[in-house]
Design a protein around this motif. Structure first.
Motif, short mmCIF file in Angstrom:
data_model
loop_
_atom_site.label_atom_id
_atom_site.label_comp_id
_atom_site.label_asym_id
_atom_site.label_seq_id
_atom_site.Cartn_x
_atom_site.Cartn_y
_atom_site.Cartn_z
N PHE A 152 35.63 30.54 29.21
CA PHE A 152 36.09 30.48 30.57
C PHE A 152 37.21 31.09 31.30
CE2 PHE A 152 36.99 25.57 28.76
CZ PHE A 152 35.82 24.76 28.85
N PRO A 153 37.38 32.34 30.33
CA PRO A 153 38.82 33.25 31.38
C PRO A 153 37.37 33.78 32.11
CG PRO A 153 38.79 33.04 28.77
CD PRO A 153 38.24 32.29 29.17
N LYS A 154 36.40 34.23 31.85
CA LYS A 154 35.38 34.62 32.93
C LYS A 154 35.02 33.75 33.77
CE LYS A 154 35.25 38.18 29.88
NZ LYS A 154 35.11 39.31 30.47
N VAL A 155 34.99 32.63 33.59
CA VAL A 155 34.10 31.47 34.65
C VAL A 155 35.29 31.01 35.99
CG1 VAL A 155 33.40 29.25 34.53
CG2 VAL A 155 32.73 30.37 33.38
N ALA A 156 36.73 31.31 35.01
CA ALA A 156 37.88 31.33 35.78
C ALA A 156 37.89 31.69 36.78
CB ALA A 156 39.10 30.99 35.10
N ALA A 157 37.77 33.46 36.34
CA ALA A 157 38.03 34.68 37.32
C ALA A 157 36.82 34.53 38.39
CB ALA A 157 38.00 35.69 36.78
N GLU A 158 36.01 34.20 38.03
CA GLU A 158 34.84 33.87 39.14
C GLU A 158 35.19 32.20 40.19
OE1 GLU A 158 31.37 35.12 35.75
OE2 GLU A 158 31.12 32.92 37.43
N CYS A 159 35.96 31.64 40.29
CA CYS A 159 36.16 30.36 40.21
C CYS A 159 37.44 30.45 41.64
CB CYS A 159 36.80 29.33 39.66
SG CYS A 159 35.24 28.07 38.59
N ALA A 187 38.07 33.82 42.50
CA ALA A 187 37.43 34.61 43.16
C ALA A 187 36.95 34.12 44.88
CB ALA A 187 36.64 35.76 43.09
N ALA A 188 36.23 32.10 44.35
CA ALA A 188 35.31 32.45 45.38
C ALA A 188 37.02 31.37 46.58
CB ALA A 188 34.60 30.89 44.90
N ARG A 189 37.54 31.10 46.00
CA ARG A 189 39.00 30.18 46.00
C ARG A 189 40.15 31.38 47.21
NH1 ARG A 189 43.67 28.79 42.23
NH2 ARG A 189 43.54 31.76 42.30
N ASP A 190 40.19 32.71 46.73
CA ASP A 190 40.64 33.50 47.18
C ASP A 190 40.12 34.61 48.31
OD1 ASP A 190 42.99 32.32 45.87
OD2 ASP A 190 42.70 33.19 44.69
N LYS A 191 38.90 35.14 47.93
CA LYS A 191 38.54 35.62 48.34
C LYS A 191 36.56 35.71 48.86
CE LYS A 191 41.20 39.92 45.92
NZ LYS A 191 41.80 40.91 44.90
N ALA A 192 36.27 36.27 47.57
CA ALA A 192 34.28 36.20 48.15
C ALA A 192 33.78 36.03 46.51
CB ALA A 192 33.73 36.33 48.51
N VAL A 193 32.37 35.12 46.71
CA VAL A 193 31.56 35.07 45.62
C VAL A 193 30.33 34.62 45.88
CG1 VAL A 193 32.95 33.95 43.60
CG2 VAL A 193 31.24 32.58 44.95
N LEU A 194 29.69 35.93 45.15
CA LEU A 194 27.92 35.38 46.04
C LEU A 194 27.66 34.54 44.06
CD1 LEU A 194 25.38 37.56 48.01
CD2 LEU A 194 24.66 36.63 45.15
N VAL A 195 26.04 33.77 44.88
CA VAL A 195 25.79 33.24 43.33
C VAL A 195 24.24 33.18 44.03
CG1 VAL A 195 25.12 30.40 42.02
CG2 VAL A 195 27.76 31.24 43.16
N ASP A 196 23.25 34.32 42.84
CA ASP A 196 22.19 33.91 42.98
C ASP A 196 21.79 32.51 42.73
OD1 ASP A 196 18.99 34.32 43.51
OD2 ASP A 196 19.61 36.40 42.63
N VAL A 248 32.61 39.37 44.85
CA VAL A 248 32.03 39.50 43.40
C VAL A 248 30.75 38.31 43.11
CG1 VAL A 248 34.17 40.23 42.54
CG2 VAL A 248 33.54 38.01 42.04
N ASN A 249 30.12 38.64 42.30
CA ASN A 249 29.26 38.27 41.64
C ASN A 249 29.50 36.53 40.19
OD1 ASN A 249 26.25 38.84 41.79
ND2 ASN A 249 27.52 40.41 40.87
N ALA A 250 28.80 35.61 41.05
CA ALA A 250 29.54 34.28 40.10
C ALA A 250 28.20 33.71 39.54
CB ALA A 250 30.41 33.13 41.18
N GLY A 251 28.07 32.61 38.39
CA GLY A 251 27.35 32.31 38.04
C GLY A 251 26.94 30.95 38.15
N PHE A 252 26.53 30.44 37.47
CA PHE A 252 26.89 28.52 37.45
C PHE A 252 27.20 27.89 36.82
CE2 PHE A 252 22.26 29.33 39.67
CZ PHE A 252 21.47 28.58 39.88
#
Length: 821
Positions: free
Chosen positions: A470-477, A479-488, A663-667
């Motif tokens: 959860f903490p890892k996914v929270a950081a990714e979400c 980042a999508a809200r505040d900065k940017a993420v890339l999901v392959d 940052v990278n983000a996952g599914f």
């Protein structure tokens, strides 16, 4: 002298097990003439004859539960219809839990059963012991009891189906070996047997153990292989209650069934043995044969079983049995038309659920063959979910060692198959691994679930509550809200629709208008004649006669087949699978435009590249189509470089984005975010049984264009007043990340004492800090905003109810201001 084979038939069924017999019965009973079943030896040989004969009234979804409920009822009516007994019993089924997570899973099942029309009792330890007093209670937390489930005699049930089929005009032949399925220009034209040829244009492959080899000969992908399946039968047990329920102890990989005063104990061990071994074929004469019983292999399960039911230590063992049963790559049956050969249908790989599935499966296959569609959604077992690479035999020889135990595996959000992995890789797979991707599998692809330190793996401890990631996914979400993420998302299916009549073909299939300018995209659905959703897709117009279709990872074959099967005759339009030719990088977040601007000379401002528009542009020193969309519900872009440019484009994005917080983000983050935003998912929230209007997707239907498949049904629904069955969005006030409740799927929705729906998707929304989901709800007066605004709605999770807020539209950025910024 045996009866001669007919020279022609409308349908030929290969295989006289219970699935083939059931399909023949339902075809004949529904009035389809000239249907023929061919069995190489005797009816029920191969696998059916040695099955334990278990039945159930509950499966993982309401649609699949309806099929097994139909099967149970059919077994009860067959004797009156045919005079042939089936040995049906409805002693019920009892499942026990020997750990707390399993106990919660069973209680969740008991809650879910209410919207599936099944009576299930949640039991504490005392309740378990009252129903199964022979049980050793040590370590048992509780269980559930499923009413109406039980058992049947597999051979008798098969013979009743064959007899019923013959009474209705079906023909069934034993001792008839099919040497070949005859094809011409990619479609079935007949079968060649050792007794002559039969001309036909439809063949059903229901050959059980032999189906994989037969399919592979035709170039058809059927990921199916056999594993050794073990059970023992005791000598008579004194005073054994004949009404004792079937007992399942999934944590101990065993089931127990009263059998004529004896106990039958079967096993689904976590690591099975593939059969036959690599390099060997199933013996020609294999029909009612047994395999050697490997005591050493099964010893751990035997010890657990004898400990759980101590009476086993007091009676002798009359039979130690081992026989082959066939399993698929994902432990779901394969049903429907083959993608590679027209006129060939498949009903195989029932994963030890063939008996309990047989009635419903036979009915669905008969409907499919007769009408061209099943009478209800079959997405989870649809043959078109299979990928071409899965024709590989060694792949299934390895996967089947895990597939058998899948029947009793605890399914939780972190559960991933471990065998036959690392086969399909996205173009920048190595980059993702270096970045710390924790991988899962989808449609054979290795996909990033979330990101951790390089070398990290999924947690091994199951949980249906708070997860270690959860903490890892929270950081990714965040980042999508505040900065940017890339999901392959390169695993997503990509189909090129091209030709002079591409627009006309697409407009016939699509509910939305497809004749849009080059550089525009369209979100649309392909519908069946009932108005149900067969495909949930986005198409991007790349040229006057070219569209790129983007679909889910498991739909690339299905959507191609739907296009080819439903394109109007005479139109010059082709559908080409280009999934492996393009990558797909989804960059989302408020900094995404600034990152893209730094890599191209194109104007990507809102005015120049608004939401839904697309353009072929320079990125770094590469080129790619860029589509302004985001499944996360943020300002975002979906970038489609060709495979040779994927690494360069990926590296360029991160080089430019490093200072912007990319940052990278996952599914996990992707799917959590889409629930927050309220985006539906095909296979979870919408299916072949749901119309776009019921799904809240009226905006994706263009009633002003010419006719499209399913239009008449939608018009009737539109004009009938408020929709009575609707997908809505829900929020659980007061839920916490640490303590839940956690929504996944199938949790019932109540309004007082009235069951009004069930959850289709659920997740913790990390951007909002809330428990959110989607649900399918019903109201006789129509599901309206006023009705949803009324109080008193609750969601039931593992027997406990929680107040919920329901509304139309997602809770995150409800006006889509962020996404369209």
């Amino acid at each position: 002298m045996s009866k001669p084979l007919p020279e022609k038939a409308n349908v030929v069924i290969l295989g006289g097990g219970i699935i083939g017999a059931s399909t023949l019965y339902h075809l004949a009973k529904s009035g389809v003439e000239n249907c023929v079943l061919l069995e190489r030896d005797q009816f029920s040989c191969g696998t059916t004859w040695h099955a334990a004969g278990l039945t159930s009234r509950m499966r993982e979804s309401a649609s699949q539960s309806r099929l097994v409920q139909y099967t149970c009822d059919l077994f009860k009516s067959l004797e009156a219809e045919t005079g042939q007994a089936t040995g049906v019993r409805e002693q019920g089924t009892l499942y026990i839990a020997t750990n707390e997570v399993r106990y919660e899973a069973l209680r969740r099942s008991a809650s879910a059963s209410q919207h599936m029309g099944v009576k299930v009792d949640a039991l504490d330890l005392d309740g378990v012991m009252s129903r199964w007093p022979l049980l050793n209670p040590e370590g048992v937390h509780g269980g559930i009891y499923i009413h109406g489930s039980g058992s049947v005699n597999p051979i008798d049930a098969t013979m009743a189906l064959v007899k019923g089929a013959r009474l209705h005009g079906g023909q069934a032949f034993e001792k008839t070996t099919v040497d070949d399925i005859l094809t011409h220009k990619g479609r079935v034209v007949g079968v060649k047997t050792d007794r002559g040829e039969i001309a036909c244009d439809t063949v059903l492959l229901a050959g059980g153990l032999w189906s994989h080899k037969i399919a592979k000969k035709l170039g058809v992908a059927l990921p199916l292989y056999s594993a050794e399946h073990y059970y023992i039968v005791t000598e008579s047990v004194p005073n054994l209650d004949p009404t004792l329920p079937v007992l399942g102890s999934p944590d101990e990989s065993a089931y127990f069934k009263e059998d004529a005063g004896k106990l039958l104990v079967g096993f689904f061990e976590p690591k099975a043995k593939a059969w036959p071994p690599r390099g060997q074929d199933i013996p020609t004469e294999f029909s009612f044969s047994e395999l050697p019983f490997d005591f050493e292999h099964l010893e751990p399960q035997l010890e657990q079983a004898f400990s759980r039911v101590p009476v086993l230590n007091e009676v002798g063992i009359q039979l130690m049995f081992c026989g082959p049963e066939s399993f698929t790559s994902d432990s779901r049956a394969v049903m429907g038309p083959a993608a590679e050969v027209q006129g060939l249908y498949i009903a195989s790989g029932f994963n030890s659920h063939g008996i309990l599935s047989s009635g419903g499966a036979g009915k669905m296959m008969a409907d499919w063959i007769r009408d061209g569609l099943p009478s209800q959604g079959m997405a989870s077992t649809h043959s078109h979910r299979l990928m071409p690479f899965q024709a590989n035999t060694r792949y299934m020889q390895e996967r089947v060692t895990e597939s058998l135990g899948f029947n009793m595996t605890l399914h939780w959000p972190g559960h991933q198959l471990k065998t036959a992995r690392n086969i399909r890789h996205m173009p920048v797979h190595d980059r993702l691994i270096d970045a710390g991707a924790v991988m899962g599998e989808r449609a054979g692809w290795e996909i990033p679930l979330y990101y951790d330190k390089p070398g990290a793996t999924l947690p091994h401890k199951p949980s249906l509550g708070y997860q270690e990631w959860f903490p890892k996914v929270a950081a990714e979400c965040e980042a999508a809200r505040d900065k940017a993420v890339l999901v392959d998302q390169s695993c997503y299916g990509k189909l090129l629709i091209c030709g002079p009549d591409a627009v006309a073909a697409l407009n016939h299939l699509s509910a939305n208008e497809m004749d849009v300018p080059v550089g525009r995209s369209v979100y649309t659905h392909w519908l069946n004649p009932r108005g149900g959703i067969e495909a949930d897709i986005v198409l991007m117009r790349m040229a006057e006669e070219e569209f790129l279709l983007i679909t889910g990872p498991g739909s690339q074959v299905r959507d191609r087949c739907w296009f080819n099967a439903n394109k109007p005759a005479g139109l010059n339009a082709q559908c080409i699978d280009v999934t492996a030719q393009y990558g797909m990088f989804s960059m989302s977040g408020p900094a995404s435009r600034e990152i893209l601007e730094s890599l191209t000379d194109e104007d990507v401002s809102k005015a120049s590249l608004p939401f839904g528009h697309a353009r072929l542009m320079d990125i770094g020193m590469g080129r790619a189509w860029v589509l302004r969309r985001s499944f996360m519900g943020e300002l975002g872009y979906e970038i489609f470089p060709t495979g040779d440019l994927c690494r360069h484009v990926y590296d360029a994005l991160f080089e430019a984005g490093a200072s912007k917080g990319l940052v990278n983000a996952g599914f996990f983050a992707l799917m959590t975010s889409r629930v927050e935003k309220g985006f539906v998912h095909f296979g979870h929230d919408i299916s072949e049984d749901d119309t776009p209007l019921e799904a809240g997707l009226r905006f994706a239907v263009n009633f002003d264009k010419d006719s499209f498949i399913g239009r008449e049904v939608l018009e009737q629904q539109r004009d009938a007043g408020p929709i009575e069955n609707r997908i809505v969005h829900l929020h659980v006030p007061g839920a916490s990340l640490e303590n839940g409740p956690y929504l996944y799927r199938n949790e019932p929705i109540w309004r007082g004492d009235e069951l009004v729906g069930y959850v289709t998707s659920g997740a913790w929304g990390f951007r909002m800090g809330a428990c959110l989901g989607m649900a399918s709800v019903k109201n006789a007066g129509g599901v309206t905003a006023d009705w949803l605004a009324e109080s008193g709605f609750e969601v039931e999770v593992a027997g406990t109810r929680y107040p919920v807020e329901l509304k139309f539209g997602g809770f995150y950025d409800p006006k889509s201001e962020r996404m369209r910024a």
